[in-house]
Design an enzyme around this catalytic site. Structure first.
Site: not given
Length: 583
Positions: A487-488
């Site tokens: 994910c980020a």
């Protein structure tokens, strides 16, 4: 409103293209790599200056001792980011080059850091150089040095303009000679920039760049500036694009420079008044995650009548409290939901307006301490501003205001879901009437009740060895399979990784999952057989596919609701993994 959402979605491919820009990505990933140093240095700020709030002040000698770790880490963050940004950009360029002719990222890191010193460090008569622009003041120059370095290296390596050694020479020795031409060209170009700046502007490049962008820094801290910046964060997320990927690189230099400026003002006994800082973004504008959603799961739990909404609220409370709000973003959903468009965009903006009022009018000190983004919002506000009295008041005010902003829209949405639930109930009643026309209704109800009880019992009891064996036999994964969820920042990916690990243990499937942040995956991805992209980084699918195809790794991307469902159903997550290997 639906027409507005449809119009916004048409522009999504354009914004996704911006978010995948290799230069913006390099800036963001460069900062992510440097965060451990930034976090470490902030510990000493807390130790040194928080006691001041309670009337205790360290002596100047002790203050100097305590602040030395900060000065020797955060004080050279510009130098460090020059190297980490160059490394990230090198990875992007290498995707486009032949796999047998890659740019050496270690060499680009060293060249970028050396070039940064040319552009930012002033020599002194006694020997050595000044470090005034080696910290946050030199961040813009760090990007310049990194970009020049990698572009020059790419020019030379792509065209094979290098010193070629005989095949008998060991690869590590050949690499040294291969890097001489591009490294020399980088230093010559950057040194020329340094000479031009000192000759005609009479200052170093770092100071010149800072002066050029100073009006922009000032404007960004104004009412219009904060509105546009933090409104953009929420807007991009609302249309399903990871907002920080676009906005953060554009303001990174401002936020970290302001953080250091605020600290310097506090050290001088003055008012820390810079608004745009990492703390403002993480704990004010995105308190509880983008959209200022800290209060939303609690509102879903306590202020709605719909069973579905209450369940979503309960499932989202804990992760959202720590800034991981994807369960509520995609579970409710909030993103691309016309009902929540206004509060999702407006709440972060209002939060920052209130914060700016507290700083400008009530003279509360702004953020001067960097904290992990997973720190709960109210605690982050209090700690990040040095435990100031007004920070406690601010945290309470923001919570109350966010509830007021979201409440009317939540009631509208709850009514919509209630109508759907009533419709389903009517369908069930209609079916029951048809059944009663042909069967004994009491007998049918008894059968249904017994079936429901059995289902409940099966759900609540632990699976037997036979059940585990049966479930395991339906899964074709027989060899150890490592899965990396990206994910980020690593928070959202942890939800799915944990679900996979728990289910793998329960059903005795040889799967091990790990969570990671996109951008920090390049050096570890070779150890995995499957990489899963969370919704916030799914737009990077085509970029990372070049790497996974080269390494023979499976790659899968997920959508919002799909991802949340997988995090809540471990068996479904295992099935999803299996499906990737059956394609």
């Amino acid at each position: 409103m639906n027409k507005l959402i449809a119009w916004i979605e048409k522009g999504k491919p354009f914004f996704e293209k911006i978010s995948r820009n290799i230069y913006l990505r390099a800036i963001r990933d460069g900062f992510i790599a440097a965060i451990p140093i930034i976090l470490f240095s902030s510990i000493f700020i807390l130790i040194t200056y928080v006691p001041n709030v309670f009337g205790f002040t360290w002596s100047k000698t002790m203050e100097g001792i305590l602040m030395k770790p900060y000065n020797y880490t955060m004080g050279i963050v510009g130098l460090i980011v020059a190297g980490t940004t160059a490394k990230s950009l090198t990875d992007s360029y290498n995707r486009k080059l032949d796999k047998t002719n890659q740019i050496n990222f270690i060499s680009t890191m060293m060249a970028a850091m050396s070039g940064f010193l040319f552009l930012a460090a002033d020599p002194i008569k006694e020997g050595g150089f000044l470090s005034a622009f080696m910290g946050t003041k030199g961040l813009l120059t760090a990007f310049i040095s990194a970009f020049i370095t990698v572009i020059v290296y790419n020019f030379f390596i792509k065209r094979n303009i290098t010193i070629k050694m005989p095949k008998e020479v060991p690869p590590n020795i050949s690499q040294v000679f291969k890097d001489i031409f591009p490294l020399s060209a980088v230093i010559i170009i950057i040194y020329a920039l340094d000479l031009l700046s000192r000759t005609f502007i009479h200052t170093n490049v770092a100071n010149a760049v800072l002066k050029i962008f100073e009006p922009l820094f000032t404007a960004a801290d104004g009412w219009i500036g904060v509105t546009l910046i933090f409104g953009a964060f929420a807007f991009f997320w609302f249309v399903g694009i990871h907002g920080p990927s676009i906005v953060e690189p554009a303001i990174a230099a401002i936020t970290y420079a302001n953080l250091e400026t605020n600290l310097n003002l506090i050290q001088a006994g003055e008012h820390a008044d810079k608004i745009i800082t990492p703390g403002t973004q993480m704990f004010v504008a995105t308190m509880g995650g983008t959209g200022a959603t800290l209060v939303v799961p609690f509102m879903f739990m306590w202020l709605t009548k719909s069973k579905r909404n209450k369940a979503i609220g309960r499932a989202s409370v804990v992760p959202t409290f720590f800034g991981v709000n994807e369960p509520i973003l995609f579970g409710a959903p909030l993103v691309l939901n016309p009902v929540f468009f206004i509060p999702f965009i407006f709440a972060p903006i209002v939060n920052v307006w209130i914060f700016k009022f507290f700083v400008d009018v009530l003279k509360m000190n702004s953020f001067s301490i960097f904290l992990p983004w997973t720190t709960p919002g109210p605690l982050g506000i209090v700690m990040g501003t040095g435990f100031a009295f007004w920070s406690f008041v601010l945290a309470i005010v923001l919570i109350v205001v966010d509830v007021m902003i979201y409440y009317p829209f939540l009631k509208v949405y709850d009514e919509q879901i209630l109508e759907e639930e009533r419709g389903n109930k009517e369908v069930n009643n209609e079916l029951k009437e048809k059944v009663s026309a042909n069967f004994d209704t009491k007998k049918a109800d008894a059968i249904l009740a017994t079936a429901g009880a059995n289902e409940t019992t099966t759900t609540e009891s632990a699976p037997s060895d036979e059940e585990v064996s049966a479930k395991n036999s339906s899964n074709s994964i027989n060899e150890q399979t490592n899965v990396l969820v990206l994910c980020a920042g690593g928070g959202t990916s942890g939800l799915l990784a944990n679900a996979l690990n728990k289910a793998a243990e329960e059903y005795q499937v040889p799967v091990k999952a790990a969570a990671g942040g996109y951008g920090a995956h390049m050096d570890i991805m070779k150890d995995y057989q499957l990489i899963i992209l969370a919704p916030q980084v799914a737009s990077n699918y085509e970029d990372i596919k070049q790497d996974t195809d080269r390494l023979g790794i499976k790659l899968a991307k997920t959508q919002g609701v799909e991802y949340i469902n997988l995090t809540r159903d471990g068996k479904a997550a295992l099935d999803f993994v299996q499906q990737q290997f059956e394609k």
